[in-house]
Write a protein that holds these residues in place. Sequence first.
Motif, short mmCIF file in Angstrom:
data_model
loop_
_atom_site.label_atom_id
_atom_site.label_comp_id
_atom_site.label_asym_id
_atom_site.label_seq_id
_atom_site.Cartn_x
_atom_site.Cartn_y
_atom_site.Cartn_z
N PRO A 26 0.77 -1.42 -0.06
CA PRO A 26 -0.03 0.00 0.04
C PRO A 26 1.00 1.40 0.08
N TYR A 31 2.95 0.22 5.36
CA TYR A 31 2.42 -1.04 5.34
C TYR A 31 3.17 -1.76 4.19
N TRP A 35 -1.61 -6.28 1.17
CA TRP A 35 -3.02 -6.24 1.72
C TRP A 35 -4.05 -6.44 0.59
N TRP A 37 -7.81 -5.95 0.09
CA TRP A 37 -8.43 -4.98 -0.75
C TRP A 37 -7.60 -4.07 -1.39
N ASP A 38 -6.42 -3.64 -0.77
CA ASP A 38 -5.66 -2.74 -1.57
C ASP A 38 -4.99 -3.22 -2.66
N GLN A 103 -10.82 -9.45 4.40
CA GLN A 103 -11.11 -8.04 4.39
C GLN A 103 -12.12 -7.99 3.28
N GLY A 159 -11.83 -3.37 7.27
CA GLY A 159 -10.99 -2.40 6.23
C GLY A 159 -11.06 -0.94 6.89
N ASP A 161 -10.69 0.47 10.38
CA ASP A 161 -10.15 -0.03 11.41
C ASP A 161 -10.87 0.68 12.78
N TYR A 341 -8.51 8.92 10.53
CA TYR A 341 -8.57 7.60 9.88
C TYR A 341 -10.00 7.41 9.79
N TRP A 342 -10.57 6.59 10.24
CA TRP A 342 -12.13 5.91 9.90
C TRP A 342 -13.20 6.60 10.57
N GLU A 384 -3.19 8.67 1.68
CA GLU A 384 -4.08 7.65 2.03
C GLU A 384 -5.47 7.90 2.26
N PHE A 399 0.39 6.73 -2.12
CA PHE A 399 -0.52 5.57 -1.65
C PHE A 399 -0.80 4.83 -2.90
N TRP A 401 -3.35 2.57 -3.66
CA TRP A 401 -4.84 2.63 -3.79
C TRP A 401 -5.49 3.89 -4.23
C1 GLC Z 1 -5.40 0.48 6.90
C2 GLC Z 1 -6.88 0.58 6.49
C3 GLC Z 1 -7.13 -0.75 5.79
C4 GLC Z 1 -6.15 -0.84 4.59
C5 GLC Z 1 -4.73 -0.98 5.24
C6 GLC Z 1 -3.58 -0.87 4.20
O1 GLC Z 1 -5.58 -0.67 7.92
O2 GLC Z 1 -7.93 0.80 7.49
O3 GLC Z 1 -8.62 -0.67 5.13
O4 GLC Z 1 -6.44 -2.18 3.99
O5 GLC Z 1 -4.56 0.26 5.85
O6 GLC Z 1 -3.78 0.18 3.39
#
Ligand code: GLC
Length: 413
Positions: A26, A31, A35, A37-38, A103, A159, A161, A341-342, A384, A399, A401
Amino acid sequence: MTQQTSMEREARNILVQNDRGGYTIPTEGLYPYQWNWDSAFAALGFAEFDIDRAWQELETLFSGQWSNGMVPHILFHKPDPGYYPGPDVWGGTGPVPSSGISQPPIAPSFARMIWAKDRAAGEARLRALYPKMLAWVRWFMDWRLDRGAVCITHPWEAGRDNAPDWDSAMAMIDPQGVGDYTRRDTGHVNPEMRPTKYDYDRYIWLVQLGNRLGWNEARLLEENPFRIADPTMTFTLLRTARDLLAIGTELGLDTSSLPDDIATLEAGAETLWNPDLRCYDSRNAKTDTFAGCVSNASFLCWYAGIARPEMSAQLDRIMDAAAYPVPSHDPTSPKFDAKRYWRGPTWAVMNMLIGVGLEEMNQSQGHALRDATAQLISTFGFAEYFDPTNGDPAGGNSFTWTAAVWLAWAGRH
Ligand code: GLC
């Protein structure tokens, strides 16, 4: 050179620089592994300029699939001391050192999108992936349903967090005996943009529990106090089931389980409808109570093929409330935190999933969301995530994604 061309070049460079040979990290530092879904986003980005590499990304992801069908959220291909919790803390039991949770299952849907760009040559690769993708769906259906909605067993699994969606379930955990550990994430980025120690103790406690139970889903079902039916998982799995049905039908493959799976998940999605909030919400499966959160995951309904006038109204309201939508949590809620973050920031990846759904269902906000996302990335870079009040880039940079979203969606008009 036009702005779009230089953006495109920069986005491609990010993917190439984050390529570790068969998989894409990522971002450097924060990271350092693959990962789940990335990687699906990386594959879609690569599909714009290197189709072979796009398929390879997905193939590498599925090389880590466990014998029970689960596809881990992190694959630790090569050790890296800069990340915690690493493979020893997780104790994953698959063919590649890995985490023990999954994920959001977007990779099968993205495989279908990549196939659309590579119909002839891609068919054999898609055929080889198909049974693996189907087995992943089966794992969710066998182990993770609550009244037909898909549950997470760790906040990282959705995803999202540290989303406020998990607050009450996290409060029920007493992270006794978690022991000393050293976080690595706060050494890479500003701690104010990251989850708190309170959250982290519980994240690690849940990892230790899973490791102790050998990631046995039947035992986790009994012993893990954290089990939340969540819109991210439910909507992405529903879409994946629909996409696999379309792929399988076209290629003459076994689709026999999918119509029932789709019906189950459609009914499950409706158990996430919170009538008081007038919105799709997360639901604690242990207590059968709603979180009361309008999140960016609520708006994945269109991506799953579900439209509701109330959701269009919610989206209008949220898009008006944030200068740079879609915020991960309602800006009018007391829990909104623009940088953390989220709990508030805008994520380009979620915007793309929401926007693709809106566009496919001919909803008028789709176009506006794509434009807003293009403006966000072109003004503030490939961060990100972003502060939804002023666009400030946050978290890691360069990043993968966010670059992929530019290449595959936001930068294409
Ligand atoms: C964080 C994000 C997650 C993502 C990861 C790598 O943990 O919350 O969704 O996959 O980073 O980018």
